[in-house]
Design a protein around this motif. Structure first.
Motif, PDB file in Angstrom:
ATOM      1  N   GLU A 590       0.833  -1.208   0.000  1.00 30.86           N
ATOM      2  CA  GLU A 590       0.000   0.000   0.000  1.00 30.86           C
ATOM      3  C   GLU A 590       0.865   1.254   0.000  1.00 30.86           C
ATOM      4  O   GLU A 590       0.544   2.244  -0.682  1.00 30.86           O
ATOM      5  N   ARG A 591       1.954   1.217   0.770  1.00 30.63           N
ATOM      6  CA  ARG A 591       2.870   2.366   0.786  1.00 30.63           C
ATOM      7  C   ARG A 591       3.537   2.527  -0.585  1.00 30.63           C
ATOM      8  O   ARG A 591       3.671   3.656  -1.099  1.00 30.63           O
ATOM      9  N   ALA A 592       3.918   1.436  -1.201  1.00 31.09           N
ATOM     10  CA  ALA A 592       4.594   1.493  -2.502  1.00 31.09           C
ATOM     11  C   ALA A 592       3.677   2.041  -3.586  1.00 31.09           C
ATOM     12  O   ALA A 592       4.115   2.808  -4.453  1.00 31.09           O
ATOM     13  N   LEU A 593       2.400   1.681  -3.541  1.00 34.57           N
ATOM     14  CA  LEU A 593       1.470   2.140  -4.572  1.00 34.57           C
ATOM     15  C   LEU A 593       1.217   3.641  -4.497  1.00 34.57           C
ATOM     16  O   LEU A 593       0.849   4.263  -5.495  1.00 34.57           O
ATOM     17  N   VAL A 594       1.418   4.219  -3.316  1.00 31.85           N
ATOM     18  CA  VAL A 594       1.297   5.674  -3.203  1.00 31.85           C
ATOM     19  C   VAL A 594       2.436   6.345  -3.959  1.00 31.85           C
ATOM     20  O   VAL A 594       2.238   7.363  -4.640  1.00 31.85           O
ATOM     21  N   GLU A 595       3.634   5.779  -3.853  1.00 34.65           N
ATOM     22  CA  GLU A 595       4.800   6.380  -4.494  1.00 34.65           C
ATOM     23  C   GLU A 595       4.952   5.942  -5.950  1.00 34.65           C
ATOM     24  O   GLU A 595       5.446   6.702  -6.788  1.00 34.65           O
ATOM     25  N   TYR A 596       4.534   4.714  -6.261  1.00 34.21           N
ATOM     26  CA  TYR A 596       4.720   4.172  -7.607  1.00 34.21           C
ATOM     27  C   TYR A 596       3.391   3.606  -8.130  1.00 34.21           C
ATOM     28  O   TYR A 596       3.239   2.384  -8.292  1.00 34.21           O
ATOM     29  N   PRO A 597       2.403   4.455  -8.374  1.00 32.73           N
ATOM     30  CA  PRO A 597       1.069   3.965  -8.734  1.00 32.73           C
ATOM     31  C   PRO A 597       1.005   3.259 -10.078  1.00 32.73           C
ATOM     32  O   PRO A 597       0.054   2.516 -10.331  1.00 32.73           O
ATOM     33  N   THR A 598       1.973   3.458 -10.959  1.00 35.21           N
ATOM     34  CA  THR A 598       1.921   2.811 -12.277  1.00 35.21           C
ATOM     35  C   THR A 598       2.595   1.449 -12.299  1.00 35.21           C
ATOM     36  O   THR A 598       2.594   0.779 -13.341  1.00 35.21           O
ATOM     37  N   GLN A 599       3.219   1.037 -11.177  1.00 36.39           N
ATOM     38  CA  GLN A 599       3.891  -0.270 -11.133  1.00 36.39           C
ATOM     39  C   GLN A 599       2.850  -1.372 -10.946  1.00 36.39           C
ATOM     40  O   GLN A 599       2.386  -1.640  -9.842  1.00 36.39           O
ATOM     41  N   LEU A 602       3.190  -4.263  -8.360  1.00 41.73           N
ATOM     42  CA  LEU A 602       2.871  -3.941  -6.975  1.00 41.73           C
ATOM     43  C   LEU A 602       1.385  -4.127  -6.697  1.00 41.73           C
ATOM     44  O   LEU A 602       0.994  -4.525  -5.594  1.00 41.73           O
ATOM     45  N   LEU A 603       0.562  -3.843  -7.676  1.00 42.58           N
ATOM     46  CA  LEU A 603      -0.881  -4.062  -7.514  1.00 42.58           C
ATOM     47  C   LEU A 603      -1.183  -5.544  -7.317  1.00 42.58           C
ATOM     48  O   LEU A 603      -1.972  -5.929  -6.444  1.00 42.58           O
ATOM     49  N   TYR A 604      -0.548  -6.382  -8.133  1.00 42.54           N
ATOM     50  CA  TYR A 604      -0.766  -7.821  -8.007  1.00 42.54           C
ATOM     51  C   TYR A 604      -0.296  -8.322  -6.649  1.00 42.54           C
ATOM     52  O   TYR A 604      -1.002  -9.089  -5.974  1.00 42.54           O
ATOM     53  N   LEU A 605       0.886  -7.890  -6.208  1.00 39.92           N
ATOM     54  CA  LEU A 605       1.397  -8.318  -4.909  1.00 39.92           C
ATOM     55  C   LEU A 605       0.500  -7.827  -3.775  1.00 39.92           C
ATOM     56  O   LEU A 605       0.300  -8.536  -2.780  1.00 39.92           O
ATOM     57  N   ALA A 606      -0.059  -6.611  -3.914  1.00 40.25           N
ATOM     58  CA  ALA A 606      -0.974  -6.094  -2.901  1.00 40.25           C
ATOM     59  C   ALA A 606      -2.220  -6.968  -2.815  1.00 40.25           C
ATOM     60  O   ALA A 606      -2.737  -7.237  -1.723  1.00 40.25           O
ATOM     61  N   ALA A 607      -2.739  -7.423  -3.968  1.00 44.27           N
ATOM     62  CA  ALA A 607      -3.923  -8.279  -3.983  1.00 44.27           C
ATOM     63  C   ALA A 607      -3.630  -9.614  -3.306  1.00 44.27           C
ATOM     64  O   ALA A 607      -4.433 -10.126  -2.513  1.00 44.27           O
ATOM     65  N   VAL A 608      -2.454 -10.186  -3.598  1.00 42.06           N
ATOM     66  CA  VAL A 608      -2.073 -11.463  -2.976  1.00 42.06           C
ATOM     67  C   VAL A 608      -1.896 -11.287  -1.465  1.00 42.06           C
ATOM     68  O   VAL A 608      -2.380 -12.098  -0.664  1.00 42.06           O
ATOM     69  N   ALA A 609      -1.238 -10.198  -1.058  1.00 42.66           N
ATOM     70  CA  ALA A 609      -1.017  -9.946   0.362  1.00 42.66           C
ATOM     71  C   ALA A 609      -2.333  -9.752   1.094  1.00 42.66           C
ATOM     72  O   ALA A 609      -2.487 -10.189   2.250  1.00 42.66           O
ATOM     73  N   ALA A 610      -3.298  -9.088   0.454  1.00 49.65           N
ATOM     74  CA  ALA A 610      -4.596  -8.865   1.084  1.00 49.65           C
ATOM     75  C   ALA A 610      -5.317 -10.192   1.321  1.00 49.65           C
ATOM     76  O   ALA A 610      -5.968 -10.387   2.351  1.00 49.65           O
ATOM     77  N   VAL A 611      -5.200 -11.145   0.379  1.00 47.45           N
ATOM     78  CA  VAL A 611      -5.797 -12.465   0.574  1.00 47.45           C
ATOM     79  C   VAL A 611      -5.124 -13.183   1.736  1.00 47.45           C
ATOM     80  O   VAL A 611      -5.791 -13.794   2.580  1.00 47.45           O
ATOM     81  N   TYR A 612      -3.799 -13.106   1.795  1.00 48.85           N
ATOM     82  CA  TYR A 612      -3.070 -13.741   2.904  1.00 48.85           C
ATOM     83  C   TYR A 612      -3.532 -13.211   4.254  1.00 48.85           C
ATOM     84  O   TYR A 612      -3.562 -13.937   5.246  1.00 48.85           O
TER      85      TYR A 612
END
Length: 679
Positions: A590-599, A602-612
């Motif tokens: 979530e912190r990374a997406l604030v700084e690098y929203p086009t990566q 990071l979105l995919y990893l955030a989705a996986v982490a949220a499921v975990y």
């Protein structure tokens, strides 16, 4: 009487002028014929006629001839204005009456009485039809008011006073009554009283009231559109289609129509917006130039739009460069529809809170679907290519979709290059392209310039030693941009100098000019070194609390770091399969997406982490956002379907599974997901 007769005649001429202006409104022509014949008929029945001619036989012939023909055309008028076409019954009765009218001129005087008797015997048929057609249309209007829960008396009042059939009914009944009296008088009573002329006056007032009601109805519809912004897109779909159908029926080369259309498009093509760091510039040169009275102007299918919106508290610049199919008035119609819909979407985003609470990707998808729904309704007769996008003012993140439009150009360090070089979507308006939709992203840097242009930038006839030929080199535009130093006016001059421009040309320039560029983190190599050490300790079965991952997590959360370091740390946090590390992974993502929203990774990893972490709704939002960028990413779709399953939305999960089975039926994760969902 002569004043009334003159009034009838000039009312008829007025409707003739209306018909000549709008030939598709045939009822004006039928009403003109009726007025002229009725005026002549009433004149032959007046004493004044003998001052013009003394031949009683000729006067009698004119009287009967005009009577028969006037009745024929009044029922033509009623059918056309109420039904929209002439029924077979009316055509047959009219042929009969016209034949009798012509027969008057070739029969001897003694036989004319028989012809009149024949017509009088048929007159009840005319009366029955009129008393059927008009009340039927009036009854339909009455029922519509009753459906709206209007009271009986109120419904009757509204029907008679505020609908076209109701207005005509009042005039028709009086006119038919007076005409019936005149027929019976000529047969039975012979009083010589002619009431038809007064009945016609009431009929004219009924028509005038009907036209006024039409105007008031349109005015009320405009007011309703202003009050109901949420429903504006759906209502405009119908209204614009009707308007464009009428526009297409006009002469496309009439300068007045061109000028009116160009005036409608101008306020829609707005590129002025207030932003500290993002600047915009627009240039449009349509191919068709014309003069209307004292004004020199142009018309075509190109349009530029730029404005600001706010999504989740963040300021974005929305921009669009579009090119509608067709030349001149046809292309302008498509640009008009595009401008109305997109500006309505932007205005709704300004006013409606729910429209603001979405991601940029979701906003662009909704925008695309609304535009697609609108243009599909025209059954392929109207298509448009476009690039529509958003620029995040604070970070310079660029989000956009390209519907078969020339590739956007990035100018960085005075070097021009295409942002992408593969077609993503077909033109808006082509059926069943929704599944192809995807959002493209790019990170703008300080002083970057984005230039969009329609295909007029490439459609150039170039003169060579071998003769004239059409340019087929798309990269020629890149050289033109560099030569013009990204100045739009100079760019047009450079293109025009290279050859003859054969199409509309529109150019849109978006410049990103923040005070400072994005920071470069010096700690990235240090963090990656510590991460490598943590991985080695973990392979050696060192206790999780001793590998130093928590210290890395804390440092990043306090200081930030580069996108690569973020990605690697998050991946390792997920790989250790520890609850605490999984929570770190989500916070870091979530912190990374604030700084690098086009990566996108990071979105995919955030989705996986949220499921975990059991945060399935958050996982769905991250997963859907990533899906809009990459709709064919197998692992993301599997993770997304699993998240939907865990919140009980099995139908949505099955829909995703169906798509996965089409894409990768033998993938192990897909097979495993199928077993879980089909238990």
């Amino acid at each position: 009487p002569l004043i009334l007769l003159s009034l009838y005649f000039f009312v008829g001429l007025y409707h003739l002028l209306l018909f000549l202006r709008r030939p598709q409104e045939k009822y004006n022509f039928y009403f003109f014929i009726f007025c002229v014949f009725l005026a002549v008929y009433l004149f032959t029945r007046s004493a004044t006629v003998f001052s013009v001619m003394e031949n009683y036989i000729v006067i009698a012939r004119w009287e009967l001839f005009t009577l028969f023909w006037a009745i024929s055309f009044i029922i033509f008028f009623i059918d056309q204005i109420l039904v929209g076409y002439i029924t077979k019954f009316v055509k047959a009765y009219t042929a009969f009456s016209i034949s009798l009218g012509l027969l008057i001129w070739i029969t001897p005087l003694a036989a004319q009485e028989d012809v009149l008797r024949i017509w009088q015997a048929s007159a009840p048929i005319f009366l029955v039809y009129v008393l059927y057609r008009v009340p039927k249309a009036t009854l339909q209007e009455f029922r519509s008011f009753r459906v709206e829960n209007k009271r009986l008396v109120e419904s009757i009042r509204l029907t008679l006073l505020w609908t076209v059939p109701g207005n005509i009914l009042l005039g028709i009944l009086i006119s038919v009554g007076t005409a019936t009296f005149d027929i019976l008088d000529s047969v039975l009573w012979h009083t010589g009283i002619a009431l038809t002329k007064y009945g016609f006056f009431v009929f004219v007032m009924g028509i005038a009231t009907a036209l006024a009601n039409r105007f008031l109805t349109v005015h009320k519809q405009v007011e309703e559109l202003n009050r109901t912004l949420e429903q504006k897109v759906e209502e405009r779909t119908r209204e614009l289609k009707e308007t464009l159908d009428r526009v297409n029926a006009l002469k496309v080369k009439q300068d007045g129509d061109y000028y009116l259309t160009s005036l409608l498009i101008k306020p829609l093509s707005v590129t002025k917006f207030n932003s500290h760091w993002v600047k915009g510039d627009s240039f449009i040169r349509q191919k068709t130039h014309f003069q209307f009275r004292k004004w020199q102007t142009e018309i075509g299918g190109d349009i530029n739009i730029a404005d600001t919106i706010e999504l989740r508290g963040e300021k974005y610049i929305v921009f669009a460069n579009a090119d509608a199919m067709g030349k001149s008035i046809q292309g302008a119609g498509g640009a008009l529809v595009f401008g109305v819909v997109l500006n309505a979407i932007i205005k709704r985003t300004h006013l409606v809170a729910s429209a603001k609470n979405v991601t940029p990707e979701a906003w662009l998808e909704s925008c695309f679907l609304e535009l697609q729904q609108m243009f599909v309704s025209f059954d392929g007769s109207m298509l448009i290519s476009a690039v529509v996008g958003l620029v995040h003012e604070r970070s310079g993140a660029l989000y956009y979709f390209n519907a078969e439009h020339p590739f956007p150009v990035l100018v960085r360090d005075q070097k021009a290059e295409f942002l992408h070089d593969e077609m993503q979507l077909r033109k808006i308006g082509i059926v069943e392209i929704e599944s192809m939709f995807r959002v493209l992203t790019f990170q703008l840097k300080k002083n970057d310039i984005l230039i969009l242009g329609s295909d007029g930038r490439d459609d150039i006839i170039i003169q060579t030693e071998d003769g004239a030929h059409m340019n087929e080199d798309e990269t020629l535009f890149l050289r033109h941009v560099e030569k013009a130093n990204a100045d739009l006016n100079k760019l047009y001059e450079v293109i025009a100098e290279s050859g003859e421009i054969t199409d509309d040309l529109s150019l849109l320039k978006i410049s990103y000019l923040p005070e400072t560029d994005k920071p470069i983190y010096a700690n990235e190599s240090h963090i990656l070194s510590h991460l490598q050490s943590a991985k080695e300790k973990w392979k050696q079965n060192t206790d999780f609390r001793e590998i130093g991952l928590k210290e890395i997590y804390k440092q990043i959360m306090e200081e930030g770091t580069g996108a690569h370091a973020f990605t690697e740390v998050i991946r390792f946090c997920l790989s250790v399969k520890k609850e605490e590390a999984a929570s770190w992974a989500l916070e870091l993502a979530e912190r990374a997406l604030v700084e690098y929203p086009t990566q996108s990774e990071l979105l995919y990893l955030a989705a996986v982490a949220a499921v975990y972490n059991g945060q399935y709704k958050k996982a769905i939002e991250f997963g859907e956002t990533f899906r809009r960028r990459d709709p064919e990413h197998i692992r993301n779709l599997v993770n997304l379907a699993d998240a939907y399953r865990k919140i009980g939305q099995k139908k949505r999960a099955m829909n995703i599974l169906d798509k996965l089975l089409e894409m990768a039926p033998e993938d192990e994760l897909v097979i495993k997901l199928k077993k879980v969902l089909t238990k």
